[in-house]
Design a protein around this motif. Sequence first.
Motif, PDB file in Angstrom:
ATOM      1  N   ASN A   1       7.643   2.982  -8.179  1.00 52.29           N
ATOM      2  CA  ASN A   1       7.894   3.719  -6.928  1.00 52.29           C
ATOM      3  C   ASN A   1       7.001   3.263  -5.788  1.00 52.29           C
ATOM      4  O   ASN A   1       6.720   4.028  -4.874  1.00 52.29           O
ATOM      5  CB  ASN A   1       7.681   5.222  -7.174  1.00 52.29           C
ATOM      6  CG  ASN A   1       8.589   5.740  -8.250  1.00 52.29           C
ATOM      7  OD1 ASN A   1       9.805   5.606  -8.167  1.00 52.29           O
ATOM      8  ND2 ASN A   1       8.013   6.316  -9.294  1.00 52.29           N
ATOM      9  N   TRP A   2       6.579   2.019  -5.804  1.00 54.32           N
ATOM     10  CA  TRP A   2       5.610   1.518  -4.839  1.00 54.32           C
ATOM     11  C   TRP A   2       6.083   1.612  -3.401  1.00 54.32           C
ATOM     12  O   TRP A   2       5.287   1.844  -2.491  1.00 54.32           O
ATOM     13  CB  TRP A   2       5.183   0.095  -5.182  1.00 54.32           C
ATOM     14  CG  TRP A   2       6.265  -0.930  -5.088  1.00 54.32           C
ATOM     15  CD1 TRP A   2       7.127  -1.293  -6.073  1.00 54.32           C
ATOM     16  CD2 TRP A   2       6.601  -1.718  -3.947  1.00 54.32           C
ATOM     17  NE1 TRP A   2       7.983  -2.263  -5.627  1.00 54.32           N
ATOM     18  CE2 TRP A   2       7.681  -2.542  -4.315  1.00 54.32           C
ATOM     19  CE3 TRP A   2       6.093  -1.802  -2.660  1.00 54.32           C
ATOM     20  CZ2 TRP A   2       8.264  -3.445  -3.429  1.00 54.32           C
ATOM     21  CZ3 TRP A   2       6.668  -2.707  -1.778  1.00 54.32           C
ATOM     22  CH2 TRP A   2       7.749  -3.508  -2.182  1.00 54.32           C
ATOM     23  N   ARG A   3       7.368   1.480  -3.168  1.00 52.99           N
ATOM     24  CA  ARG A   3       7.874   1.513  -1.779  1.00 52.99           C
ATOM     25  C   ARG A   3       7.609   2.857  -1.103  1.00 52.99           C
ATOM     26  O   ARG A   3       7.406   2.923   0.100  1.00 52.99           O
ATOM     27  CB  ARG A   3       9.364   1.189  -1.755  1.00 52.99           C
ATOM     28  CG  ARG A   3       9.660  -0.275  -1.999  1.00 52.99           C
ATOM     29  CD  ARG A   3      11.166  -0.558  -1.978  1.00 52.99           C
ATOM     30  NE  ARG A   3      11.445  -1.931  -2.269  1.00 52.99           N
ATOM     31  CZ  ARG A   3      11.624  -2.430  -3.493  1.00 52.99           C
ATOM     32  NH1 ARG A   3      11.529  -1.641  -4.542  1.00 52.99           N
ATOM     33  NH2 ARG A   3      11.871  -3.704  -3.663  1.00 52.99           N
ATOM     34  N   MET A   4       7.599   3.907  -1.895  1.00 46.17           N
ATOM     35  CA  MET A   4       7.359   5.240  -1.347  1.00 46.17           C
ATOM     36  C   MET A   4       5.902   5.418  -0.900  1.00 46.17           C
ATOM     37  O   MET A   4       5.596   6.348  -0.158  1.00 46.17           O
ATOM     38  CB  MET A   4       7.711   6.313  -2.375  1.00 46.17           C
ATOM     39  CG  MET A   4       9.191   6.350  -2.683  1.00 46.17           C
ATOM     40  SD  MET A   4       9.715   7.478  -4.005  1.00 46.17           S
ATOM     41  CE  MET A   4       8.444   8.662  -4.145  1.00 46.17           C
ATOM     42  N   LEU A   5       5.022   4.536  -1.331  1.00 46.25           N
ATOM     43  CA  LEU A   5       3.598   4.648  -1.025  1.00 46.25           C
ATOM     44  C   LEU A   5       3.158   3.833   0.185  1.00 46.25           C
ATOM     45  O   LEU A   5       2.018   3.968   0.641  1.00 46.25           O
ATOM     46  CB  LEU A   5       2.771   4.208  -2.236  1.00 46.25           C
ATOM     47  CG  LEU A   5       2.950   5.007  -3.514  1.00 46.25           C
ATOM     48  CD1 LEU A   5       2.185   4.358  -4.652  1.00 46.25           C
ATOM     49  CD2 LEU A   5       2.500   6.448  -3.302  1.00 46.25           C
TER      50      LEU A   5
ATOM     51  N   ASP B   1       3.607   3.812   3.469  1.00 54.63           N
ATOM     52  CA  ASP B   1       3.043   4.480   4.641  1.00 54.63           C
ATOM     53  C   ASP B   1       1.675   5.087   4.341  1.00 54.63           C
ATOM     54  O   ASP B   1       0.762   5.009   5.159  1.00 54.63           O
ATOM     55  CB  ASP B   1       3.987   5.554   5.178  1.00 54.63           C
ATOM     56  CG  ASP B   1       5.207   4.958   5.855  1.00 54.63           C
ATOM     57  OD1 ASP B   1       5.141   3.790   6.294  1.00 54.63           O
ATOM     58  OD2 ASP B   1       6.235   5.664   5.941  1.00 54.63           O
ATOM     59  N   GLN B   2       1.531   5.694   3.163  1.00 55.96           N
ATOM     60  CA  GLN B   2       0.241   6.266   2.779  1.00 55.96           C
ATOM     61  C   GLN B   2      -0.825   5.175   2.671  1.00 55.96           C
ATOM     62  O   GLN B   2      -1.959   5.360   3.111  1.00 55.96           O
ATOM     63  CB  GLN B   2       0.345   6.989   1.441  1.00 55.96           C
ATOM     64  CG  GLN B   2       1.108   8.291   1.485  1.00 55.96           C
ATOM     65  CD  GLN B   2       1.235   8.863   0.095  1.00 55.96           C
ATOM     66  OE1 GLN B   2       2.042   8.389  -0.694  1.00 55.96           O
ATOM     67  NE2 GLN B   2       0.438   9.857  -0.198  1.00 55.96           N
TER      68      GLN B   2
ATOM     69  N   ASP C   1       1.616   2.224  -8.451  1.00 55.86           N
ATOM     70  CA  ASP C   1       2.864   2.659  -9.094  1.00 55.86           C
ATOM     71  C   ASP C   1       3.899   1.540  -8.993  1.00 55.86           C
ATOM     72  O   ASP C   1       4.524   1.364  -7.951  1.00 55.86           O
ATOM     73  CB  ASP C   1       3.385   3.927  -8.418  1.00 55.86           C
ATOM     74  CG  ASP C   1       4.570   4.556  -9.124  1.00 55.86           C
ATOM     75  OD1 ASP C   1       5.284   3.861  -9.887  1.00 55.86           O
ATOM     76  OD2 ASP C   1       4.807   5.762  -8.913  1.00 55.86           O
TER      77      ASP C   1
END
Length: 82
Positions: free
Chosen positions: A37-41, A43-44, A34
Amino acid sequence: MVFADDIRKTILKLAEERGGKGTFDVADIARTIDQQNWRMLIDQVKLVAAMLVREGKISTTPSDAAAYMASTKRTGKPGAKS
């Protein structure tokens, strides 16, 4: 919504494309999934990467390994009340 299986497939695909030569980091993986919105990923991606390292599917540099493993540590004792 991004699922762990999607992240796993992306990591393994990037590893295969590089043929075991060269590296990539969690940001590369997250951006591939993504771009907006890559920063939100992050930790996953770290969690899935840590699982793949433990399974022997990918390898990491020593500093990466420490970061991945740190991201999977639990705090507190199992069964402890919060």
